[in-house]
Design a protein around this motif. Structure first.
Motif, PDB file in Angstrom:
ATOM      1  N   VAL A  35       0.856  -1.180   0.000  1.00  0.00           N
ATOM      2  CA  VAL A  35       0.000   0.000   0.000  1.00  0.00           C
ATOM      3  C   VAL A  35       0.895   1.234   0.000  1.00  0.00           C
ATOM      4  O   VAL A  35       1.776   1.384   0.856  1.00  0.00           O
ATOM      5  N   ALA A  36       0.666   2.102  -0.978  1.00  0.00           N
ATOM      6  CA  ALA A  36       1.472   3.312  -1.147  1.00  0.00           C
ATOM      7  C   ALA A  36       1.302   4.253   0.037  1.00  0.00           C
ATOM      8  O   ALA A  36       0.337   4.165   0.802  1.00  0.00           O
ATOM      9  N   GLY A  37       2.233   5.183   0.132  1.00  0.00           N
ATOM     10  CA  GLY A  37       2.121   6.228   1.152  1.00  0.00           C
ATOM     11  C   GLY A  37       0.757   6.890   1.053  1.00  0.00           C
ATOM     12  O   GLY A  37       0.329   7.320  -0.019  1.00  0.00           O
ATOM     13  N   THR A  38       0.057   6.932   2.176  1.00  0.00           N
ATOM     14  CA  THR A  38      -1.329   7.389   2.213  1.00  0.00           C
ATOM     15  C   THR A  38      -1.434   8.550   3.188  1.00  0.00           C
ATOM     16  O   THR A  38      -0.923   8.479   4.310  1.00  0.00           O
ATOM     17  N   THR A  39      -2.094   9.609   2.758  1.00  0.00           N
ATOM     18  CA  THR A  39      -2.258  10.804   3.586  1.00  0.00           C
ATOM     19  C   THR A  39      -3.738  11.071   3.838  1.00  0.00           C
ATOM     20  O   THR A  39      -4.604  10.364   3.338  1.00  0.00           O
ATOM     21  N   ALA A  40      -3.988  12.114   4.587  1.00  0.00           N
ATOM     22  CA  ALA A  40      -5.349  12.461   4.992  1.00  0.00           C
ATOM     23  C   ALA A  40      -6.018  13.416   4.011  1.00  0.00           C
ATOM     24  O   ALA A  40      -6.607  14.420   4.403  1.00  0.00           O
ATOM     25  N   TYR A  41      -5.929  13.104   2.730  1.00  0.00           N
ATOM     26  CA  TYR A  41      -6.680  13.848   1.712  1.00  0.00           C
ATOM     27  C   TYR A  41      -8.003  13.148   1.456  1.00  0.00           C
ATOM     28  O   TYR A  41      -8.058  11.937   1.300  1.00  0.00           O
ATOM     29  N   ARG A  42      -9.073  13.923   1.391  1.00  0.00           N
ATOM     30  CA  ARG A  42     -10.380  13.385   1.004  1.00  0.00           C
ATOM     31  C   ARG A  42     -11.052  14.434   0.128  1.00  0.00           C
ATOM     32  O   ARG A  42     -11.252  15.570   0.576  1.00  0.00           O
ATOM     33  N   ASP A  43     -11.354  14.059  -1.086  1.00  0.00           N
ATOM     34  CA  ASP A  43     -12.019  14.970  -2.028  1.00  0.00           C
ATOM     35  C   ASP A  43     -11.263  16.291  -2.168  1.00  0.00           C
ATOM     36  O   ASP A  43     -11.866  17.366  -2.200  1.00  0.00           O
ATOM     37  N   GLY A  44      -9.935  16.213  -2.208  1.00  0.00           N
ATOM     38  CA  GLY A  44      -9.117  17.403  -2.409  1.00  0.00           C
ATOM     39  C   GLY A  44      -8.916  18.264  -1.174  1.00  0.00           C
ATOM     40  O   GLY A  44      -8.289  19.313  -1.250  1.00  0.00           O
ATOM     41  N   GLU A  45      -9.447  17.839  -0.058  1.00  0.00           N
ATOM     42  CA  GLU A  45      -9.313  18.597   1.193  1.00  0.00           C
ATOM     43  C   GLU A  45      -8.555  17.770   2.219  1.00  0.00           C
ATOM     44  O   GLU A  45      -8.621  16.536   2.218  1.00  0.00           O
ATOM     45  N   ILE A  46      -7.886  18.438   3.128  1.00  0.00           N
ATOM     46  CA  ILE A  46      -7.181  17.752   4.206  1.00  0.00           C
ATOM     47  C   ILE A  46      -8.158  17.444   5.330  1.00  0.00           C
ATOM     48  O   ILE A  46      -8.908  18.315   5.772  1.00  0.00           O
ATOM     49  N   ARG A  65      -9.307  -0.110   3.704  1.00  0.00           N
ATOM     50  CA  ARG A  65     -10.156  -0.315   2.512  1.00  0.00           C
ATOM     51  C   ARG A  65      -9.333  -0.862   1.352  1.00  0.00           C
ATOM     52  O   ARG A  65      -9.779  -1.764   0.642  1.00  0.00           O
ATOM     53  N   ALA A  66      -8.144  -0.326   1.141  1.00  0.00           N
ATOM     54  CA  ALA A  66      -7.285  -0.807   0.042  1.00  0.00           C
ATOM     55  C   ALA A  66      -6.886  -2.258   0.274  1.00  0.00           C
ATOM     56  O   ALA A  66      -6.915  -3.072  -0.656  1.00  0.00           O
ATOM     57  N   LEU A  67      -6.518  -2.592   1.509  1.00  0.00           N
ATOM     58  CA  LEU A  67      -6.170  -3.978   1.828  1.00  0.00           C
ATOM     59  C   LEU A  67      -7.353  -4.905   1.569  1.00  0.00           C
ATOM     60  O   LEU A  67      -7.204  -5.977   0.977  1.00  0.00           O
ATOM     61  N   HIS A  68      -8.528  -4.486   2.021  1.00  0.00           N
ATOM     62  CA  HIS A  68      -9.733  -5.294   1.838  1.00  0.00           C
ATOM     63  C   HIS A  68      -9.988  -5.550   0.345  1.00  0.00           C
ATOM     64  O   HIS A  68     -10.302  -6.675  -0.058  1.00  0.00           O
ATOM     65  N   GLU A  69      -9.843  -4.497  -0.463  1.00  0.00           N
ATOM     66  CA  GLU A  69     -10.067  -4.657  -1.904  1.00  0.00           C
ATOM     67  C   GLU A  69      -9.060  -5.631  -2.519  1.00  0.00           C
ATOM     68  O   GLU A  69      -9.363  -6.315  -3.499  1.00  0.00           O
ATOM     69  N   ALA A  70      -7.882  -5.718  -1.911  1.00  0.00           N
ATOM     70  CA  ALA A  70      -6.843  -6.634  -2.403  1.00  0.00           C
ATOM     71  C   ALA A  70      -6.963  -8.024  -1.795  1.00  0.00           C
ATOM     72  O   ALA A  70      -6.168  -8.904  -2.093  1.00  0.00           O
ATOM     73  N   GLY A  71      -7.948  -8.229  -0.917  1.00  0.00           N
ATOM     74  CA  GLY A  71      -8.142  -9.537  -0.297  1.00  0.00           C
ATOM     75  C   GLY A  71      -7.363  -9.739   0.984  1.00  0.00           C
ATOM     76  O   GLY A  71      -7.172 -10.868   1.429  1.00  0.00           O
ATOM     77  N   ALA A  72      -6.920  -8.645   1.587  1.00  0.00           N
ATOM     78  CA  ALA A  72      -6.134  -8.711   2.824  1.00  0.00           C
ATOM     79  C   ALA A  72      -6.854  -7.960   3.937  1.00  0.00           C
ATOM     80  O   ALA A  72      -7.863  -7.291   3.700  1.00  0.00           O
ATOM     81  N   THR A  73      -6.318  -8.075   5.139  1.00  0.00           N
ATOM     82  CA  THR A  73      -6.834  -7.342   6.292  1.00  0.00           C
ATOM     83  C   THR A  73      -5.662  -6.684   7.012  1.00  0.00           C
ATOM     84  O   THR A  73      -4.491  -6.957   6.713  1.00  0.00           O
ATOM     85  N   MET A  74      -5.967  -5.866   7.979  1.00  0.00           N
ATOM     86  CA  MET A  74      -4.919  -5.249   8.794  1.00  0.00           C
ATOM     87  C   MET A  74      -4.097  -6.325   9.512  1.00  0.00           C
ATOM     88  O   MET A  74      -2.908  -6.130   9.755  1.00  0.00           O
ATOM     89  N   ALA A  75      -4.700  -7.449   9.825  1.00  0.00           N
ATOM     90  CA  ALA A  75      -3.979  -8.532  10.501  1.00  0.00           C
ATOM     91  C   ALA A  75      -2.891  -9.135   9.618  1.00  0.00           C
ATOM     92  O   ALA A  75      -1.980  -9.797  10.120  1.00  0.00           O
ATOM     93  N   ASP A  76      -2.953  -8.899   8.310  1.00  0.00           N
ATOM     94  CA  ASP A  76      -1.952  -9.410   7.383  1.00  0.00           C
ATOM     95  C   ASP A  76      -0.746  -8.480   7.239  1.00  0.00           C
ATOM     96  O   ASP A  76       0.228  -8.826   6.581  1.00  0.00           O
ATOM     97  N   VAL A  77      -0.810  -7.300   7.834  1.00  0.00           N
ATOM     98  CA  VAL A  77       0.276  -6.327   7.707  1.00  0.00           C
ATOM     99  C   VAL A  77       1.516  -6.851   8.427  1.00  0.00           C
ATOM    100  O   VAL A  77       1.465  -7.228   9.593  1.00  0.00           O
ATOM    101  N   VAL A  78       2.629  -6.867   7.703  1.00  0.00           N
ATOM    102  CA  VAL A  78       3.899  -7.332   8.273  1.00  0.00           C
ATOM    103  C   VAL A  78       4.891  -6.191   8.466  1.00  0.00           C
ATOM    104  O   VAL A  78       5.890  -6.349   9.158  1.00  0.00           O
ATOM    105  N   ARG A  79       4.630  -5.047   7.840  1.00  0.00           N
ATOM    106  CA  ARG A  79       5.526  -3.900   7.984  1.00  0.00           C
ATOM    107  C   ARG A  79       4.744  -2.617   7.726  1.00  0.00           C
ATOM    108  O   ARG A  79       3.914  -2.566   6.815  1.00  0.00           O
ATOM    109  N   TYR A  80       5.027  -1.603   8.540  1.00  0.00           N
ATOM    110  CA  TYR A  80       4.505  -0.268   8.244  1.00  0.00           C
ATOM    111  C   TYR A  80       5.612   0.764   8.382  1.00  0.00           C
ATOM    112  O   TYR A  80       6.583   0.567   9.101  1.00  0.00           O
ATOM    113  N   ARG A  81       5.432   1.858   7.636  1.00  0.00           N
ATOM    114  CA  ARG A  81       6.329   2.994   7.717  1.00  0.00           C
ATOM    115  C   ARG A  81       5.466   4.240   7.882  1.00  0.00           C
ATOM    116  O   ARG A  81       4.528   4.450   7.105  1.00  0.00           O
ATOM    117  N   VAL A  82       5.795   5.021   8.892  1.00  0.00           N
ATOM    118  CA  VAL A  82       5.044   6.230   9.201  1.00  0.00           C
ATOM    119  C   VAL A  82       5.989   7.419   9.080  1.00  0.00           C
ATOM    120  O   VAL A  82       7.093   7.400   9.624  1.00  0.00           O
TER     121      VAL A  82
END
Length: 133
Positions: A35-46, A65-82
């Motif tokens: 999952v690509a770097g994701t920010t708090a943009y929604r409809d062009g607004e922060i 939501r992106a994970l779900h669409e790909a057939g995964a869940t948060m429980a499948d996450v093995v690495r995150y970068r913040v």
């Protein structure tokens, strides 16, 4: 180019920058989802300007939501970068990450950066998941 034996599933959030910058919100290859770097943009607004915790919560819902669409869940996450634009917010951001990943315990990194793509954005998160991992 994708290996001929591997299916490559592209997941789009419909955001305006995906086509411009040539990326997908997420990509699944075999049982791995990036999952690509994701920010708090929604409809062009922060979302929630000035509130790092609220931005983190919002970003995590977009990632989920992106994970779900790909057939995964948060429980499948093995690495995150913040990435945070102000290191002083690390506790509030970390607390939100812990709320979601406290029992999952993926490998995690939190970095302060000089800026994100918009000065009002306080956090950007990317994850890698292995389905069933």
């Amino acid at each position: 180019m994708t290996h001929p034996d591997r299916a490559r599933q592209l997941i789009s959030s419909g955001g305006p920058f995906e086509a411009t910058a040539g990326y997908s919100r997420a990509v699944r290859v075999d049982d791995t989802v990036y999952v690509a770097g994701t920010t708090a943009y929604r409809d062009g607004e922060i979302v929630a300007p000035g509130d790092a915790a609220a931005q983190t919560r919002y970003v995590l819902t977009v990632i989920e939501r992106a994970l779900h669409e790909a057939g995964a869940t948060m429980a499948d996450v093995v690495r995150y970068r913040v990435y945070v634009s102000d290191i002083a917010t690390w506790r509030e951001v970390g607390s939100e990450m812990g709320r979601v990943f406290g029992d999952i315990r993926p490998a995690g990194t939190l970095l302060a950066v000089s800026a994100l793509v918009d000065p009002g954005l306080m956090v950007e998160i990317e994850v890698d998941a292995v389905i069933g991992g």
